[in-house]
Structures are given as C-alpha cells and as structure tokens.
Write a protein that holds these residues in place. Sequence first.
Motif, PDB file in Angstrom:
ATOM      1  N   VAL A  41       0.595  -1.418   0.073  1.00  0.00           N
ATOM      2  CA  VAL A  41      -0.271  -0.260   0.100  1.00  0.00           C
ATOM      3  C   VAL A  41       0.973   1.259   0.282  1.00  0.00           C
ATOM      4  O   VAL A  41       0.243   2.318   0.092  1.00  0.00           O
ATOM      5  CB  VAL A  41      -1.258   0.155   1.114  1.00  0.00           C
ATOM      6  N   ALA A  42       1.891   1.012  -0.055  1.00  0.00           N
ATOM      7  CA  ALA A  42       2.822   2.441   0.008  1.00  0.00           C
ATOM      8  C   ALA A  42       2.598   2.997  -0.971  1.00  0.00           C
ATOM      9  O   ALA A  42       2.753   2.311  -2.842  1.00  0.00           O
ATOM     10  CB  ALA A  42       4.774   1.818  -0.281  1.00  0.00           C
ATOM     11  N   PRO A  43       2.782   4.590  -1.583  1.00  0.00           N
ATOM     12  CA  PRO A  43       2.229   5.167  -2.493  1.00  0.00           C
ATOM     13  C   PRO A  43       3.200   4.770  -3.755  1.00  0.00           C
ATOM     14  O   PRO A  43       3.325   5.538  -5.121  1.00  0.00           O
ATOM     15  CB  PRO A  43       2.416   6.821  -2.003  1.00  0.00           C
ATOM     16  N   ASP A  44       4.464   4.996  -3.789  1.00  0.00           N
ATOM     17  CA  ASP A  44       5.318   5.179  -4.467  1.00  0.00           C
ATOM     18  C   ASP A  44       6.094   3.453  -5.130  1.00  0.00           C
ATOM     19  O   ASP A  44       6.992   2.995  -5.990  1.00  0.00           O
ATOM     20  CB  ASP A  44       7.298   5.758  -3.339  1.00  0.00           C
ATOM     21  N   LEU A  45       5.127   2.607  -4.545  1.00  0.00           N
ATOM     22  CA  LEU A  45       5.335   0.870  -4.785  1.00  0.00           C
ATOM     23  C   LEU A  45       5.547   0.986  -6.312  1.00  0.00           C
ATOM     24  O   LEU A  45       6.264   0.573  -7.053  1.00  0.00           O
ATOM     25  CB  LEU A  45       3.988   0.177  -4.641  1.00  0.00           C
ATOM     26  N   TRP A  46       4.679   1.558  -7.616  1.00  0.00           N
ATOM     27  CA  TRP A  46       4.617   1.292  -8.436  1.00  0.00           C
ATOM     28  C   TRP A  46       5.945   1.873  -9.256  1.00  0.00           C
ATOM     29  O   TRP A  46       6.082   2.175 -10.912  1.00  0.00           O
ATOM     30  CB  TRP A  46       2.863   1.847  -9.496  1.00  0.00           C
ATOM     31  N   ASP A  47       6.559   2.764  -8.698  1.00  0.00           N
ATOM     32  CA  ASP A  47       7.782   3.729  -9.339  1.00  0.00           C
ATOM     33  C   ASP A  47       8.711   2.224 -10.153  1.00  0.00           C
ATOM     34  O   ASP A  47       8.944   2.860 -10.766  1.00  0.00           O
ATOM     35  CB  ASP A  47       8.101   4.112  -8.202  1.00  0.00           C
TER      36      ASP A  47
END
Length: 371
Positions: A41-47
């Motif tokens: 659920v980390a906001p930058d996961l899909w970076d």
Amino acid sequence: MAETDFPTALRDLRNTLRRITEVTDIEKLKAQVVELSDMAVAPDLWDDQANAQRVTSQLSHRQTELERLERLETRIDDVEMMVEMAREEGDDEVLDDAVREVASIHKALESLEITTLLSGEYDEYDAVMTIRSGAGGVDAADFAEMLLRMYTRWAERRGWNVKVLDTSYAEEAGLKSATIEINAPYAFGTLSVEAGTHRLVRISPFDNQGRRQTSFAAVEIIPLLEGTESIDIDENDLKIDVFRSSGPGGQSVNTTDSAVRITHLPTGTVVSMQNEKSQIQNRAAAMRVLQSRLLVLKKAEESAEKKALAGDIKASWGDQIRSYVLHPYQMVKDLRTEHEVGNTQSVLDGDIDGFIDTGIRWRNETAAEDD
C-alpha cells in the motif's frame, strides 16, 4: 468408518496439521503477510514496476498459504461439531457427510505436507516448463502435445494459472516444442520432479501398418526468477530474430512479424516467444525467460548442480523418468519411484498428483541418504 473411529481420525488430522504449521512457522508467515501488506500500500510502490510485481506476487503467495492453513483448522473444527450433532440427533446421513469430509481434509493435508518438503532455493517460485519432442518422428511430436495437454489439465485442476509462451508445431502433427508459464506458490518445486525424458509405447496412429512405436519427449523445468535477481546481459551477446507467428500446419496467427527468437551467443541458449500480441511483448517475455535460464545456469555452474536444476535431457533412451505404455498393456510407471497407475487415460487427462507426490518424497529421501 464406524462412528467410534471419529475421535481417532480427528486427533490424527489435528496432529498432522500441527506438524505442518510447526514446519511452516505460521507466526513468521503471519509477520511476512503484515510486512508485505504494508509494502503493497506504499504510495511509491509502482515507481519500480519489477519490485511492485515481486511484492504483490509474494503477498499473494503468503496470503494463500496462510489462508489454506487457517481454513483447514476451521474445517476440522466444523467436522467435529458435525459429528457431535449427528450423534445427538442420530442422523446417519450427516455422519456419512462427515466421513467424506474427513477423507477430503486428509487428502488436503497430505498435499500440504508435500509442500513442506519443498525447501530448495527456488522451490516457491513460478515455473517455466518446456516440452520438446525427441526420438520417434511424428509420434514423438504427438506425444509432446499429449504431455502439454496433461500438464495444462493438471494445473487447471489445481486452479493454477497457465500461460502459453511459445509453440512450435511439427509439420505433420503435434509439437516440436512448447513453453508454458505456470503461476502458483511452489510451482517450480512441485513440478521440478517432472524434469527428464518421458517415453511412450503404443500402436502408432500414424503407421498404416499398425506397428508398435516407441517415442520420447523431454520436459525441462526452470524457476521464473524475480526481476530483482536479474543477471546482466550484454546486448552484443544477443542475436534477435523476428518472424511471423504461426499455428498448426503453418497457418498464420497474425499478419505481422511479432514472434521473437533470442539467442544468447556465449551459451547458445535460445528462447522463442510468439503468443503475445506484439513484438515488444514477445521480446519482454523472451528476455524474462532468458534471464531465468542464464541465472539458473550461472548458479548451477557455481555449485556444480547443473543436472539437478535443469539437466542435460536428451529425449531418448537413457535418462528416462517415466514410461507410458498403451500397448500391449496399459500402464504408466515412474522409473525412479516405481509408482505406477493402470488407468493411462486418467493420467494423460492430468491425474498425476500421485507421481508428483511420490517423486518429491523420493527426492527428499535420496537427498537425506546422500547427506
């Protein structure tokens, strides 16, 4: 099962489940689910897409494993309550249902117990299976297609996802080779015992004189390694060919040159992909499998375990693991474990759990003896 057998049966089920949870380390498993859930659920996961896919895949695998253990515990509790109520009410029909449920739980625990034996470095990963026809001409090509169907049906019975990556059709019938990706927890560890040469004996449907024919096919299994374990590949070491995807008999699947064949020149490793819709997708899929094969090769060479990981499979007499005899009698027999089944059609329809389970147990016993 007599009614008085239930206490013993339920106690045995609980003891087996306890042994499995101890080996699995359920508390560690729960902690991993919490940690991976936080990462997911980390906001930058899909970076970082490769890392995101690794995290979500591991989370799915761990959650499935945990839910499976918890669901079995609930099922044992439920069947115990079912038996108590049936006794109180004198309901023989419910007792019969309880007998069937106990047998079902026992089978599920046996399958789960096999998973606890999968502790190899790559065992929990997804798998890439390649089936190649060997000696035997058109019968061998037909046999390769029979094996593809067998493994696909087996995986689908388990609810595992199967994705066809590449198929190379033979001129008359069957397959020269096929590569599939199987996505499930412990897919590689489970299927790795299937690697080797398979032999078919039958009256050839392609021989107008009705003679008996022996043919061979090779099965190779490699783990589909995660992006974080990639190996550096020099673009100058690659020979990349593009060609038109084709179906049985050479008929075009599409009208563009979307299929890709990548040859790693230093090792001679070749990977072909043609089942994605675009050349870019096929190239990405081919590179992923190439990465896995080269990394497995590198680690195998470093540890002198090349044959244990992939093996030099010749698809002929010699390194056979299983024989499928359809004539003059009906029998499928594993030549390592001596496990055999007389219902050949059931096996070819995907009922191969017995062969896989005994193969995993045989491998672990053999390793223990070697130690």
